[in-house]
Write an enzyme that holds these catalytic residues in place. Sequence first.
Site, PDB file in Angstrom:
ATOM      1  N   GLU A 346       4.307  -6.567  -7.660  1.00 55.35           N
ATOM      2  CA  GLU A 346       3.021  -7.150  -7.279  1.00 55.35           C
ATOM      3  C   GLU A 346       2.638  -8.260  -8.246  1.00 55.35           C
ATOM      4  OE1 GLU A 346      -0.335  -4.898  -5.055  1.00 55.35           O
ATOM      5  OE2 GLU A 346      -0.925  -4.896  -7.164  1.00 55.35           O
ATOM      6  N   HIS A 377      24.359  11.033  -7.561  1.00 56.80           N
ATOM      7  CA  HIS A 377      24.857  11.609  -6.311  1.00 56.80           C
ATOM      8  C   HIS A 377      24.231  10.916  -5.105  1.00 56.80           C
ATOM      9  CE1 HIS A 377      26.847  14.944  -8.437  1.00 56.80           C
ATOM     10  NE2 HIS A 377      25.841  14.801  -9.294  1.00 56.80           N
ATOM     11  N   LYS A 505      -3.926  -6.566   5.167  1.00 60.23           N
ATOM     12  CA  LYS A 505      -5.203  -5.846   5.279  1.00 60.23           C
ATOM     13  C   LYS A 505      -6.058  -6.445   6.399  1.00 60.23           C
ATOM     14  CE  LYS A 505      -5.621  -4.818   0.320  1.00 60.23           C
ATOM     15  NZ  LYS A 505      -6.466  -5.074  -0.867  1.00 60.23           N
TER      16      LYS A 505
END
Length: 540
Positions: A346, A377, A505
């Site tokens: 960000e 793994h 938004k």
Amino acid sequence: MLFCDDSKKYLKEQNINLKNEFDKDDKRVEKFSLKHQNIYFDYSKNLINDYILKSLLESAEKSSLKDKIKQMFNGAKINSTEHRAVLHTALRDLSSTPLVVDGQDIRQEVTKEKQRVKELVEKVVSGRWRGFSGKKITDIVNIGIGGSDLGPKMVVRALQPYHCTDLKVHFVSNVDADSLLQALHVVDPETTLFIIASKSFSTEETLLNSISAREWLLDHYEDEKAVANHFVAISSKLDKVKEFGIDLEHCYKMWDWVGGRYSLWSSIGMSIAFAIGYDNFEKLLAGAYSVDKHFKETEFSKNIPVIMALLASYYSCTYNSQSQALLPYDERLCYFVDYLQQADMESNGKSVNIAGETVNYQTGVVLWGGVGTNGQHAFHQLLHQGNIFIPVDFIAIATSHHNYDNHQQALLANCFAQSQALMFGQSYDMVYNELLKSGLNETQAKELAAHKVIPGNRPSTTILLDELSPYSLGALIALYEHKIFVQGVLWDINSYDQWGVELGKKLGKNILKAMNDDSSDEYQNLDDSTRQLIAKVKSK
């Protein structure tokens, strides 16, 4: 001077071979490692030599970095697009020197607010704060998102062995109701205190979760007065806090000069203090302050955040690395990658410089990873044999809080083995001869050998902490915070705004209106794909 100029590309022509570099220089580790108190920083497995490091340091010296460091700590408004200072460092500054921002000595404000948080924590922990029915508080639910969630949640988990109160701390962030319900299913309305952490008190996810939590509480009490006993807020919007039903005496400050992703040191860290106690919270701040001093006062060649940033920026500019793996070998740091993803991506996910001009070089990278040994793994295969250039940071803790020494030794052995494997790899001849020794014939060995070759010569850094304590965790976080800052300076970008998140938004609000009213302008303005997705949802 731009850091990402053509001269950096020539450094790649040094053709660093790590095995050869270690073979010919028995002082390589000594030269390319640093120590700050209980943190050991080993960057010897990076694709550098004396010449490359000297060149990188010269670039840093010729940049505006020294001035920018002073500006940040002195309260200059280096967040140019929002005209704000960047002073999360002031929240953990243990000095008494006045620091004036917009005509006010913020040191006094910070001290006052810390005392308020401390008093609240002690009041709740001691049982003097009671729920509406008179019962003692047993559970804290922090409702926030982004920096109001990721930092505190990471620290509370990382410092679990230091939990010293009887309070259980829960975190709710996602607008998905499952996030809230997971907490509500395990808490009692009569013994729960909610923290609403939202500077604007209008963040959609936080507000919706808070309203639902309030309804849940009032379904039990059926009395609006109960809200004041079970909610506190961290916000700058006092009118909205009061309207919600929270006593303004229990609304705590968020300043404009503290960005959300750097806010765990502020009142946002209240949930941390509820878990580990306020004294330990202060040790967290002290650890970060020790790195602030190191960063401010240490020459670049011995400055850990500067070296971290130079290496990462070098790989980005020269090797076109688009990814950085972060591998903490400690289960307590299971949320550390999530936290740093926001802090890093960000901050530096920008494509224009300070002047607003599109840059012609790569800036932020994708930061990802996971705790060891789980990652071995899962995705380490790509690190060892993939054809993508991915620098790696290993984080290890020398001593653990438990007495299972065999587990700790195995964990550390795996961590060190992974960094060694990335560096040395294994050649075709090595693999071929091992296969012959294992009993395969020449044809079989030739067929399999190519598949088992590991190129090696892949860069990594290892950060080793003596222990994972409040102090050392604070220091570790601050190292990465300052690394992010330095990279922003080297790339000439603003690391402290985040305009890229605003469009989503805005569109989200429009689409929500469209979903509820297909005659609305918002619906009519939708693209066909989005309109079809809404139709599919409505048909279910």
